[in-house]
Design an enzyme around this catalytic site. Sequence first.
Site, mmCIF file in Angstrom:
data_model
loop_
_atom_site.group_PDB
_atom_site.id
_atom_site.type_symbol
_atom_site.label_atom_id
_atom_site.label_comp_id
_atom_site.label_asym_id
_atom_site.label_seq_id
_atom_site.Cartn_x
_atom_site.Cartn_y
_atom_site.Cartn_z
ATOM 1 N N ASP A 1 -5.441 -48.900 42.658
ATOM 2 C CA ASP A 1 -4.645 -49.355 43.802
ATOM 3 C C ASP A 1 -3.983 -48.202 44.540
ATOM 4 O O ASP A 1 -3.805 -48.248 45.764
ATOM 5 C CB ASP A 1 -3.569 -50.335 43.330
ATOM 6 C CG ASP A 1 -4.118 -51.747 43.125
ATOM 7 O OD1 ASP A 1 -5.332 -51.950 43.312
ATOM 8 O OD2 ASP A 1 -3.324 -52.640 42.758
ATOM 9 N N LYS B 78 -7.951 -59.773 30.976
ATOM 10 C CA LYS B 78 -6.875 -60.268 30.119
ATOM 11 C C LYS B 78 -5.551 -59.808 30.716
ATOM 12 O O LYS B 78 -5.120 -58.681 30.506
ATOM 13 C CB LYS B 78 -7.064 -59.744 28.694
ATOM 14 C CG LYS B 78 -6.272 -60.495 27.625
ATOM 15 C CD LYS B 78 -4.825 -60.056 27.566
ATOM 16 C CE LYS B 78 -4.080 -60.750 26.443
ATOM 17 N NZ LYS B 78 -2.641 -60.436 26.458
ATOM 18 N N SER C 208 -6.478 -55.924 29.044
ATOM 19 C CA SER C 208 -5.029 -55.898 28.952
ATOM 20 C C SER C 208 -4.449 -54.571 29.438
ATOM 21 O O SER C 208 -4.566 -54.233 30.603
ATOM 22 C CB SER C 208 -4.624 -56.214 27.504
ATOM 23 O OG SER C 208 -3.256 -56.463 27.406
#
Length: 542
Positions: A312, A326, A301
Amino acid sequence: MRNNRAQVRQPLLLAFALACGVLLGANPFRPSDQNPDGTARGYLKFKEILSYVDRDYVDTVDAEALSDYAISRMLERLDPHSTFIPAKQQQQASAFLQSDFDGVGVEFNLFHDTVTVVAPLSGGPGELAGLQPGDQILRLNGERVSGVQLTVEQMSAKMRGPRGSSVQFAVRRRGQNKPLNVAVTRNRIPNNSVDVAYMVDNQTGYLKISRFATGTYDEFKSALGDLRRQGMSRLVLDLRGNPGGYLDRATRIADEFIGGTRKIVYTDGKGDQYDTQTFSRVAGEFEEGPLVVMVDEGSASASEVIAGALQDHDRALVVGRRTFGKGLVQQPITLNDGSELRLTIARYYTPSGRCIQKSYKGGREAYEHELSNRQRHGEFFHADSIHFADSLRFRTDHGRTVYGGGGIMPDLFVARDTSAYSAYFTRLQSHNLVREFALKFYQEHKAELEGLRFEQFNATFRISDAQLQALSARAVNDGVKLDAAGMRRAAPLLRTQLKAYIARSTYGKAGYYTVLNDQDREMQQALQALSNTSSLLALGQK
Protein backbone atom coordinates in the site's frame (compact mmCIF):
# COMPACT_ATOMS: atom_id res chain seq x y z
CA MET A 1 15.05 -30.60 18.16
CA ARG A 2 13.36 -30.21 14.84
CA ASN A 3 12.50 -32.55 12.04
CA ASN A 4 14.12 -31.55 8.79
CA ARG A 5 11.65 -30.11 6.30
CA ALA A 6 11.48 -30.88 2.61
CA GLN A 7 11.57 -28.22 -0.04
CA VAL A 8 7.84 -28.67 -0.53
CA ARG A 9 6.18 -26.55 2.15
CA GLN A 10 4.30 -28.72 4.60
CA PRO A 11 0.53 -28.36 5.14
CA LEU A 12 1.19 -28.55 8.89
CA LEU A 13 2.31 -24.92 8.94
CA LEU A 14 -0.78 -23.86 7.08
CA ALA A 15 -2.93 -25.49 9.75
CA PHE A 16 -1.42 -23.10 12.26
CA ALA A 17 -2.94 -20.25 10.29
CA LEU A 18 -6.20 -21.19 11.99
CA ALA A 19 -4.69 -20.26 15.33
CA CYS A 20 -2.34 -17.39 14.42
CA GLY A 21 -2.89 -13.68 14.25
CA VAL A 22 -2.68 -13.29 18.01
CA LEU A 23 -2.83 -10.12 20.07
CA LEU A 24 -0.73 -9.89 23.22
CA GLY A 25 -1.62 -8.29 26.51
CA ALA A 26 -3.64 -8.75 29.64
CA ASN A 27 -7.03 -10.38 29.37
CA PRO A 28 -9.49 -7.49 29.00
CA PHE A 29 -12.61 -9.63 28.98
CA ARG A 30 -15.46 -9.10 31.39
CA PRO A 31 -19.01 -10.50 31.64
CA SER A 32 -21.15 -9.42 28.71
CA ASP A 33 -23.51 -6.51 29.11
CA GLN A 34 -24.86 -6.94 25.57
CA ASN A 35 -27.45 -9.60 26.41
CA PRO A 36 -27.04 -10.70 30.04
CA ASP A 37 -30.40 -12.50 30.22
CA GLY A 38 -29.70 -14.57 27.10
CA THR A 39 -26.21 -15.44 28.33
CA ALA A 40 -27.56 -16.55 31.72
CA ARG A 41 -30.33 -18.69 30.16
CA GLY A 42 -27.84 -20.39 27.82
CA TYR A 43 -25.43 -21.10 30.66
CA LEU A 44 -28.13 -22.60 32.89
CA LYS A 45 -29.50 -24.72 30.05
CA PHE A 46 -26.10 -26.18 29.24
CA LYS A 47 -25.31 -26.82 32.91
CA GLU A 48 -28.65 -28.58 33.39
CA ILE A 49 -28.24 -30.84 30.36
CA LEU A 50 -24.65 -31.75 31.24
CA SER A 51 -25.74 -32.63 34.79
CA TYR A 52 -28.51 -34.92 33.52
CA VAL A 53 -26.13 -36.66 31.10
CA ASP A 54 -23.48 -37.14 33.77
CA ARG A 55 -26.00 -38.50 36.32
CA ASP A 56 -28.50 -40.49 34.30
CA TYR A 57 -27.03 -41.50 30.91
CA VAL A 58 -26.97 -45.29 30.44
CA ASP A 59 -23.16 -45.43 30.08
CA THR A 60 -20.41 -43.72 32.01
CA VAL A 61 -19.33 -40.51 30.25
CA ASP A 62 -16.43 -38.09 30.51
CA ALA A 63 -18.31 -34.89 31.30
CA GLU A 64 -15.26 -32.71 30.79
CA ALA A 65 -14.56 -34.16 27.35
CA LEU A 66 -18.22 -33.64 26.41
CA SER A 67 -17.99 -30.03 27.56
CA ASP A 68 -14.84 -29.45 25.47
CA TYR A 69 -16.58 -30.95 22.45
CA ALA A 70 -19.67 -28.79 22.92
CA ILE A 71 -17.55 -25.64 23.22
CA SER A 72 -15.65 -26.46 20.04
CA ARG A 73 -18.87 -27.06 18.12
CA MET A 74 -20.34 -23.81 19.46
CA LEU A 75 -17.34 -21.82 18.22
CA GLU A 76 -17.74 -23.36 14.75
CA ARG A 77 -20.90 -21.27 14.40
CA LEU A 78 -18.87 -18.06 14.75
CA ASP A 79 -15.93 -18.07 12.33
CA PRO A 80 -13.16 -20.47 11.23
CA HIS A 81 -10.52 -18.98 13.54
CA SER A 82 -12.22 -18.77 16.94
CA THR A 83 -10.88 -21.88 18.65
CA PHE A 84 -10.86 -23.66 22.00
CA ILE A 85 -7.66 -25.40 23.08
CA PRO A 86 -8.07 -27.96 25.90
CA ALA A 87 -5.57 -27.72 28.73
CA LYS A 88 -3.71 -30.87 27.71
CA GLN A 89 -3.12 -29.43 24.21
CA GLN A 90 -2.44 -25.85 25.19
CA GLN A 91 1.31 -26.26 25.77
CA GLN A 92 1.81 -27.89 22.37
CA ALA A 93 -0.24 -25.17 20.64
CA SER A 94 1.73 -22.40 22.34
CA ALA A 95 5.10 -24.00 21.54
CA PHE A 96 4.73 -22.92 17.91
CA LEU A 97 5.10 -19.30 18.99
CA GLN A 98 7.85 -19.79 21.57
CA SER A 99 11.37 -18.65 20.76
CA ASP A 100 13.07 -21.47 22.68
CA PHE A 101 12.44 -24.71 24.56
CA ASP A 102 14.30 -27.25 26.70
CA GLY A 103 15.59 -30.24 24.82
CA VAL A 104 18.44 -32.15 23.17
CA GLY A 105 19.01 -29.92 20.13
CA VAL A 106 19.07 -32.15 17.08
CA GLU A 107 17.29 -32.15 13.76
CA PHE A 108 16.10 -35.67 13.02
CA ASN A 109 13.96 -37.64 10.65
CA LEU A 110 12.41 -41.10 10.46
CA PHE A 111 14.03 -43.42 7.92
CA HIS A 112 12.53 -46.93 7.81
CA ASP A 113 10.95 -46.44 11.23
CA THR A 114 14.31 -45.51 12.74
CA VAL A 115 15.03 -42.08 14.18
CA THR A 116 18.09 -40.71 12.38
CA VAL A 117 20.01 -37.57 13.32
CA VAL A 118 20.06 -35.20 10.34
CA ALA A 119 22.15 -32.56 12.10
CA PRO A 120 22.86 -31.56 15.70
CA LEU A 121 22.18 -27.87 16.24
CA SER A 122 25.42 -25.90 16.39
CA GLY A 123 26.56 -25.47 19.98
CA GLY A 124 23.58 -27.44 21.28
CA PRO A 125 23.75 -30.20 23.90
CA GLY A 126 23.46 -32.95 21.29
CA GLU A 127 26.51 -31.69 19.41
CA LEU A 128 28.49 -31.15 22.63
CA ALA A 129 27.72 -34.74 23.67
CA GLY A 130 29.02 -36.07 20.36
CA LEU A 131 25.90 -36.89 18.33
CA GLN A 132 26.66 -36.85 14.60
CA PRO A 133 24.67 -36.69 11.35
CA GLY A 134 23.55 -40.18 10.41
CA ASP A 135 23.47 -41.55 13.96
CA GLN A 136 20.52 -43.91 14.31
CA ILE A 137 18.81 -43.71 17.70
CA LEU A 138 17.93 -47.21 18.89
CA ARG A 139 16.99 -46.56 22.51
CA LEU A 140 16.19 -43.56 24.64
CA ASN A 141 16.61 -43.98 28.41
CA GLY A 142 16.51 -47.73 27.86
CA GLU A 143 13.22 -47.58 25.92
CA ARG A 144 13.27 -48.94 22.40
CA VAL A 145 12.45 -46.23 19.86
CA SER A 146 13.55 -47.97 16.65
CA GLY A 147 11.08 -50.12 14.74
CA VAL A 148 8.15 -49.27 16.99
CA GLN A 149 6.27 -46.92 14.65
CA LEU A 150 6.76 -43.69 16.59
CA THR A 151 5.66 -40.45 14.96
CA VAL A 152 7.92 -37.40 14.72
CA GLU A 153 5.70 -35.66 17.28
CA GLN A 154 6.00 -38.55 19.75
CA MET A 155 9.77 -38.66 19.40
CA SER A 156 10.00 -34.88 19.83
CA ALA A 157 8.05 -35.16 23.08
CA LYS A 158 10.44 -37.84 24.35
CA MET A 159 13.50 -35.73 23.58
CA ARG A 160 12.17 -32.62 25.27
CA GLY A 161 12.40 -32.28 29.01
CA PRO A 162 13.46 -29.95 31.83
CA ARG A 163 16.73 -28.10 31.45
CA GLY A 164 19.51 -29.92 33.30
CA SER A 165 17.88 -33.35 33.04
CA SER A 166 19.82 -36.14 31.34
CA VAL A 167 18.80 -38.46 28.53
CA GLN A 168 20.70 -41.61 27.55
CA PHE A 169 20.85 -42.55 23.86
CA ALA A 170 21.93 -45.86 22.38
CA VAL A 171 22.95 -45.04 18.81
CA ARG A 172 24.14 -47.01 15.81
CA ARG A 173 26.93 -45.19 13.98
CA ARG A 174 28.38 -45.98 10.59
CA GLY A 175 31.69 -47.83 10.91
CA GLN A 176 31.01 -48.96 14.49
CA ASN A 177 30.30 -52.63 15.20
CA LYS A 178 28.43 -52.03 18.43
CA PRO A 179 25.88 -49.38 19.49
CA LEU A 180 27.33 -46.36 21.29
CA ASN A 181 25.94 -44.93 24.49
CA VAL A 182 25.68 -41.14 24.44
CA ALA A 183 24.53 -39.12 27.47
CA VAL A 184 23.02 -35.70 26.70
CA THR A 185 22.15 -33.07 29.28
CA ARG A 186 19.14 -31.11 28.09
CA ASN A 187 19.48 -27.34 27.79
CA ARG A 188 17.68 -24.34 26.37
CA ILE A 189 17.36 -24.68 22.58
CA PRO A 190 16.63 -21.70 20.32
CA ASN A 191 13.49 -22.22 18.27
CA ASN A 192 14.42 -19.82 15.49
CA SER A 193 11.76 -18.25 13.30
CA VAL A 194 14.24 -16.55 10.95
CA ASP A 195 15.17 -19.66 8.99
CA VAL A 196 18.12 -18.18 7.14
CA ALA A 197 19.73 -14.91 6.05
CA TYR A 198 22.54 -14.79 3.50
CA MET A 199 23.98 -12.68 0.69
CA VAL A 200 22.91 -13.82 -2.78
CA ASP A 201 25.56 -11.59 -4.33
CA ASN A 202 27.62 -8.63 -3.17
CA GLN A 203 24.58 -6.38 -2.90
CA THR A 204 21.50 -8.61 -2.56
CA GLY A 205 20.36 -10.08 0.74
CA TYR A 206 17.86 -12.90 1.28
CA LEU A 207 15.99 -13.32 4.57
CA LYS A 208 13.34 -15.95 5.27
CA ILE A 209 10.90 -15.79 8.22
CA SER A 210 8.85 -18.93 8.97
CA ARG A 211 6.49 -17.46 11.62
CA PHE A 212 6.16 -14.51 14.01
CA ALA A 213 7.10 -15.91 17.42
CA THR A 214 8.22 -14.25 20.64
CA GLY A 215 11.82 -13.79 19.49
CA THR A 216 11.23 -13.08 15.80
CA TYR A 217 11.83 -9.33 15.86
CA ASP A 218 15.15 -9.69 17.70
CA GLU A 219 16.24 -12.45 15.31
CA PHE A 220 15.23 -10.29 12.35
CA LYS A 221 17.11 -7.23 13.62
CA SER A 222 20.25 -9.27 14.16
CA ALA A 223 20.04 -10.92 10.74
CA LEU A 224 19.26 -7.67 8.91
CA GLY A 225 22.12 -5.87 10.65
CA ASP A 226 24.49 -8.66 9.65
CA LEU A 227 23.39 -8.42 6.02
CA ARG A 228 23.87 -4.64 6.08
CA ARG A 229 27.41 -5.07 7.40
CA GLN A 230 28.09 -7.40 4.47
CA GLY A 231 27.11 -4.66 2.04
CA MET A 232 23.43 -5.40 1.41
CA SER A 233 21.70 -2.62 -0.52
CA ARG A 234 18.64 -4.57 -1.71
CA LEU A 235 16.64 -7.34 -0.08
CA VAL A 236 14.36 -10.29 -0.78
CA LEU A 237 12.10 -10.93 2.23
CA ASP A 238 10.63 -14.43 1.95
CA LEU A 239 7.28 -14.90 3.74
CA ARG A 240 6.14 -17.90 1.72
CA GLY A 241 4.39 -20.49 3.87
CA ASN A 242 4.50 -18.19 6.92
CA PRO A 243 1.16 -18.66 8.76
CA GLY A 244 1.50 -15.61 11.02
CA GLY A 245 1.80 -15.33 14.76
CA TYR A 246 2.15 -12.33 17.06
CA LEU A 247 0.92 -9.14 15.40
CA ASP A 248 3.26 -6.77 17.23
CA ARG A 249 6.34 -8.65 15.98
CA ALA A 250 5.11 -8.28 12.41
CA THR A 251 4.31 -4.56 12.72
CA ARG A 252 7.72 -3.85 14.28
CA ILE A 253 9.37 -5.59 11.34
CA ALA A 254 7.24 -3.58 8.89
CA ASP A 255 8.34 -0.43 10.75
CA GLU A 256 11.96 -1.22 9.86
CA PHE A 257 11.07 -0.72 6.18
CA ILE A 258 8.61 2.20 6.35
CA GLY A 259 9.84 5.74 6.98
CA GLY A 260 8.03 8.56 8.73
CA THR A 261 4.74 8.14 10.59
CA ARG A 262 2.54 6.06 8.34
CA LYS A 263 -0.19 3.56 9.06
CA ILE A 264 0.85 -0.10 9.04
CA VAL A 265 -2.45 -1.79 9.92
CA TYR A 266 -5.70 -1.08 11.69
CA THR A 267 -8.30 -3.31 13.30
CA ASP A 268 -12.06 -2.89 13.52
CA GLY A 269 -14.13 -4.80 16.08
CA LYS A 270 -17.46 -4.55 17.89
CA GLY A 271 -17.95 -0.95 19.01
CA ASP A 272 -14.58 0.69 19.57
CA GLN A 273 -13.14 -1.53 22.31
CA TYR A 274 -10.85 -3.40 19.91
CA ASP A 275 -10.37 -0.71 17.26
CA THR A 276 -6.67 0.00 16.92
CA GLN A 277 -4.33 1.80 14.54
CA THR A 278 -0.63 0.98 14.30
CA PHE A 279 1.79 3.47 12.74
CA SER A 280 5.48 3.40 11.87
CA ARG A 281 7.42 5.32 14.50
CA VAL A 282 11.11 4.35 14.56
CA ALA A 283 14.01 5.09 12.25
CA GLY A 284 14.17 1.70 10.54
CA GLU A 285 17.17 -0.32 9.47
CA PHE A 286 16.17 -0.44 5.77
CA GLU A 287 13.73 2.34 4.92
CA GLU A 288 15.27 2.89 1.49
CA GLY A 289 16.56 0.52 -1.14
CA PRO A 290 14.89 -2.03 -3.43
CA LEU A 291 12.75 -4.51 -1.55
CA VAL A 292 10.79 -7.55 -2.74
CA VAL A 293 8.42 -9.54 -0.52
CA MET A 294 7.72 -13.13 -1.58
CA VAL A 295 4.34 -14.62 -0.67
CA ASP A 296 2.14 -17.54 -1.61
CA GLU A 297 -1.12 -19.19 -0.63
CA GLY A 298 0.49 -20.33 2.64
CA SER A 299 1.29 -16.77 3.76
CA ALA A 300 -1.34 -15.76 6.30
CA SER A 301 -2.31 -13.31 9.00
CA ALA A 302 0.71 -11.32 10.24
CA SER A 303 2.53 -12.14 6.97
CA GLU A 304 -0.33 -10.51 5.08
CA VAL A 305 -0.17 -7.47 7.36
CA ILE A 306 3.46 -6.89 6.36
CA ALA A 307 2.89 -7.56 2.66
CA GLY A 308 -0.23 -5.37 2.57
CA ALA A 309 1.42 -2.43 4.35
CA LEU A 310 4.53 -2.47 2.18
CA GLN A 311 2.43 -2.78 -0.96
CA ASP A 312 0.00 0.00 0.00
CA HIS A 313 2.87 2.39 0.71
CA ASP A 314 4.68 1.37 -2.50
CA ARG A 315 7.66 0.42 -0.39
CA ALA A 316 8.04 -3.09 -1.82
CA LEU A 317 7.08 -5.17 -4.79
CA VAL A 318 5.08 -8.24 -3.75
CA VAL A 319 5.97 -11.35 -5.78
CA GLY A 320 4.29 -14.77 -5.84
CA ARG A 321 0.66 -15.81 -5.52
CA ARG A 322 -2.41 -14.54 -3.65
CA THR A 323 -2.04 -15.04 0.09
CA PHE A 324 -4.25 -17.15 2.34
CA GLY A 325 -6.70 -14.41 3.40
CA LYS A 326 -6.64 -14.68 7.19
CA GLY A 327 -7.54 -11.27 8.55
CA LEU A 328 -9.33 -12.04 11.81
CA VAL A 329 -7.71 -11.04 15.11
CA GLN A 330 -7.77 -13.50 18.03
CA GLN A 331 -7.48 -12.59 21.70
CA PRO A 332 -6.05 -15.48 23.78
CA ILE A 333 -8.03 -16.00 27.00
CA THR A 334 -6.63 -18.42 29.58
CA LEU A 335 -9.42 -20.25 31.40
CA ASN A 336 -9.38 -21.47 34.99
CA ASP A 337 -8.48 -25.08 34.13
CA GLY A 338 -5.50 -24.08 31.96
CA SER A 339 -7.35 -24.37 28.66
CA GLU A 340 -7.43 -21.44 26.28
CA LEU A 341 -10.06 -19.68 24.21
CA ARG A 342 -8.81 -17.77 21.18
CA LEU A 343 -11.74 -15.54 20.32
CA THR A 344 -12.01 -13.40 17.22
CA ILE A 345 -12.41 -9.79 18.33
CA ALA A 346 -11.66 -7.73 15.19
CA ARG A 347 -10.65 -7.72 11.53
CA TYR A 348 -7.36 -6.59 10.02
CA TYR A 349 -7.29 -3.85 7.37
CA THR A 350 -4.35 -2.64 5.30
CA PRO A 351 -3.49 1.10 5.25
CA SER A 352 -5.53 1.63 2.07
CA GLY A 353 -8.61 0.05 3.70
CA ARG A 354 -8.47 -3.47 2.29
CA CYS A 355 -9.94 -6.20 4.46
CA ILE A 356 -7.49 -9.11 4.49
CA GLN A 357 -10.03 -11.75 5.56
CA LYS A 358 -11.57 -13.89 2.82
CA SER A 359 -15.24 -14.83 2.98
CA TYR A 360 -16.36 -17.68 5.24
CA LYS A 361 -20.09 -17.45 4.56
CA GLY A 362 -20.13 -20.90 2.97
CA GLY A 363 -19.39 -22.56 6.30
CA ARG A 364 -16.32 -24.17 7.82
CA GLU A 365 -16.10 -27.06 5.37
CA ALA A 366 -16.13 -24.76 2.33
CA TYR A 367 -13.58 -22.52 4.04
CA GLU A 368 -11.23 -25.44 4.68
CA HIS A 369 -11.43 -26.43 1.00
CA GLU A 370 -10.95 -22.90 -0.34
CA LEU A 371 -7.28 -23.39 -1.25
CA SER A 372 -7.96 -26.65 -3.09
CA ASN A 373 -10.74 -24.84 -4.94
CA ARG A 374 -8.27 -22.16 -5.97
CA GLN A 375 -6.02 -24.84 -7.41
CA ARG A 376 -8.89 -26.55 -9.20
CA HIS A 377 -9.96 -23.24 -10.76
CA GLY A 378 -6.42 -22.60 -12.02
CA GLU A 379 -5.53 -19.72 -9.71
CA PHE A 380 -2.14 -21.17 -8.80
CA PHE A 381 -1.15 -21.25 -12.44
CA HIS A 382 -2.85 -18.32 -14.21
CA ALA A 383 -3.19 -14.80 -12.86
CA ASP A 384 -6.18 -14.07 -15.11
CA SER A 385 -8.21 -16.79 -13.35
CA ILE A 386 -8.54 -14.44 -10.35
CA HIS A 387 -11.42 -11.97 -10.55
CA PHE A 388 -12.11 -9.03 -8.23
CA ALA A 389 -15.23 -6.89 -8.00
CA ASP A 390 -14.83 -3.20 -8.81
CA SER A 391 -16.18 -2.41 -5.34
CA LEU A 392 -13.03 -3.98 -3.87
CA ARG A 393 -10.65 -1.68 -5.75
CA PHE A 394 -8.26 0.43 -3.68
CA ARG A 395 -5.28 2.69 -4.39
CA THR A 396 -1.73 2.67 -3.08
CA ASP A 397 0.14 5.84 -2.12
CA HIS A 398 1.38 6.17 -5.71
CA GLY A 399 -2.03 5.44 -7.21
CA ARG A 400 -1.53 1.82 -8.18
CA THR A 401 -4.66 -0.34 -8.15
CA VAL A 402 -4.86 -3.07 -5.51
CA TYR A 403 -7.81 -5.22 -4.49
CA GLY A 404 -9.42 -6.34 -1.26
CA GLY A 405 -11.76 -9.23 -0.70
CA GLY A 406 -9.38 -11.72 0.84
CA GLY A 407 -5.62 -12.08 0.85
CA ILE A 408 -2.95 -9.91 -0.75
CA MET A 409 -2.68 -10.17 -4.52
CA PRO A 410 0.97 -9.86 -5.59
CA ASP A 411 2.19 -7.19 -7.97
CA LEU A 412 4.09 -9.84 -9.91
CA PHE A 413 2.32 -13.20 -10.22
CA VAL A 414 4.47 -16.33 -10.42
CA ALA A 415 2.72 -19.59 -11.26
CA ARG A 416 3.36 -22.62 -9.09
CA ASP A 417 5.94 -24.84 -10.78
CA THR A 418 4.70 -28.44 -10.88
CA SER A 419 6.53 -29.49 -14.04
CA ALA A 420 8.84 -31.89 -12.20
CA TYR A 421 6.25 -33.42 -9.89
CA SER A 422 4.98 -36.92 -10.56
CA ALA A 423 3.39 -39.77 -8.64
CA TYR A 424 6.82 -41.41 -8.56
CA PHE A 425 8.39 -38.32 -6.98
CA THR A 426 5.63 -38.28 -4.35
CA ARG A 427 6.28 -41.93 -3.48
CA LEU A 428 10.01 -41.26 -3.08
CA GLN A 429 9.21 -38.40 -0.73
CA SER A 430 6.65 -40.35 1.29
CA HIS A 431 9.24 -43.07 1.93
CA ASN A 432 11.83 -40.44 2.97
CA LEU A 433 14.18 -41.90 0.38
CA VAL A 434 15.53 -38.59 -0.95
CA ARG A 435 16.73 -37.33 2.42
CA GLU A 436 18.00 -40.77 3.41
CA PHE A 437 20.01 -41.08 0.17
CA ALA A 438 21.51 -37.60 0.64
CA LEU A 439 22.50 -38.28 4.24
CA LYS A 440 24.15 -41.57 3.29
CA PHE A 441 26.04 -39.83 0.48
CA TYR A 442 27.27 -37.21 2.95
CA GLN A 443 28.48 -39.88 5.37
CA GLU A 444 30.35 -41.71 2.64
CA HIS A 445 32.02 -38.55 1.27
CA LYS A 446 32.27 -36.44 4.41
CA ALA A 447 36.01 -35.72 4.26
CA GLU A 448 35.90 -34.86 0.56
CA LEU A 449 32.87 -32.57 0.95
CA GLU A 450 34.22 -30.75 3.98
CA GLY A 451 37.44 -30.09 2.07
CA LEU A 452 35.50 -27.89 -0.36
CA ARG A 453 34.42 -24.33 0.24
CA PHE A 454 30.70 -23.94 -0.35
CA GLU A 455 31.33 -21.77 -3.43
CA GLN A 456 33.37 -24.61 -4.94
CA PHE A 457 30.74 -27.18 -4.06
CA ASN A 458 27.88 -25.10 -5.48
CA ALA A 459 29.73 -24.39 -8.72
CA THR A 460 30.99 -27.90 -9.43
CA PHE A 461 28.91 -30.51 -7.63
CA ARG A 462 26.27 -32.30 -9.69
CA ILE A 463 24.04 -35.30 -9.04
CA SER A 464 24.86 -37.78 -11.81
CA ASP A 465 22.58 -40.09 -13.75
CA ALA A 466 24.26 -43.01 -11.99
CA GLN A 467 23.32 -41.55 -8.60
CA LEU A 468 19.70 -41.13 -9.68
CA GLN A 469 19.72 -44.75 -10.84
CA ALA A 470 21.11 -45.77 -7.45
CA LEU A 471 18.27 -43.87 -5.81
CA SER A 472 15.76 -45.74 -7.99
CA ALA A 473 17.35 -49.07 -7.10
CA ARG A 474 17.20 -48.18 -3.41
CA ALA A 475 13.53 -47.28 -3.87
CA VAL A 476 12.76 -50.67 -5.45
CA ASN A 477 14.20 -52.36 -2.36
CA ASP A 478 11.82 -50.24 -0.29
CA GLY A 479 8.78 -51.29 -2.32
CA VAL A 480 8.61 -48.31 -4.72
CA LYS A 481 8.26 -49.68 -8.23
CA LEU A 482 10.51 -48.26 -10.92
CA ASP A 483 8.81 -45.62 -13.07
CA ALA A 484 11.14 -44.49 -15.82
CA ALA A 485 8.83 -41.76 -17.11
CA GLY A 486 8.20 -40.48 -13.59
CA MET A 487 11.93 -40.42 -12.89
CA ARG A 488 12.67 -38.48 -16.10
CA ARG A 489 10.08 -35.90 -15.15
CA ALA A 490 11.28 -35.60 -11.56
CA ALA A 491 15.01 -35.71 -12.33
CA PRO A 492 15.66 -31.92 -12.31
CA LEU A 493 13.91 -31.49 -8.96
CA LEU A 494 15.55 -34.57 -7.47
CA ARG A 495 19.00 -33.33 -8.49
CA THR A 496 18.30 -30.03 -6.75
CA GLN A 497 16.87 -31.59 -3.61
CA LEU A 498 19.65 -34.14 -3.23
CA LYS A 499 22.30 -31.45 -3.67
CA ALA A 500 20.50 -29.19 -1.20
CA TYR A 501 20.27 -31.91 1.47
CA ILE A 502 23.94 -32.74 1.02
CA ALA A 503 24.75 -29.03 1.35
CA ARG A 504 22.62 -28.89 4.51
CA SER A 505 24.68 -31.61 6.17
CA THR A 506 27.98 -30.07 5.03
CA TYR A 507 27.46 -26.30 5.18
CA GLY A 508 24.31 -25.68 7.19
CA LYS A 509 21.09 -23.87 6.37
CA ALA A 510 22.64 -21.13 4.24
CA GLY A 511 24.06 -23.76 1.89
CA TYR A 512 20.74 -25.61 1.79
CA TYR A 513 18.67 -22.56 0.86
CA THR A 514 21.25 -21.25 -1.58
CA VAL A 515 21.07 -24.48 -3.59
CA LEU A 516 17.26 -24.53 -3.50
CA ASN A 517 16.89 -20.86 -4.42
CA ASP A 518 19.27 -21.15 -7.37
CA GLN A 519 16.63 -23.36 -9.03
CA ASP A 520 13.52 -21.74 -7.52
CA ARG A 521 11.44 -20.01 -10.20
CA GLU A 522 9.78 -17.69 -7.70
CA MET A 523 13.12 -16.65 -6.24
CA GLN A 524 14.59 -16.01 -9.66
CA GLN A 525 11.59 -13.84 -10.58
CA ALA A 526 12.06 -11.92 -7.31
CA LEU A 527 15.74 -11.29 -8.08
CA GLN A 528 14.88 -10.14 -11.60
CA ALA A 529 12.22 -7.81 -10.20
CA LEU A 530 14.68 -6.18 -7.81
CA SER A 531 16.45 -4.38 -10.63
CA ASN A 532 13.12 -2.87 -11.74
CA THR A 533 11.54 -2.17 -8.35
CA SER A 534 12.62 1.47 -7.91
CA SER A 535 11.48 2.66 -11.33
CA LEU A 536 8.27 0.61 -11.21
CA LEU A 537 7.13 2.04 -7.91
CA ALA A 538 8.23 5.59 -8.74
CA LEU A 539 6.12 5.54 -11.88
CA GLY A 540 3.12 4.30 -9.92
CA GLN A 541 2.57 1.54 -12.43
CA LYS A 542 1.39 -2.01 -11.93
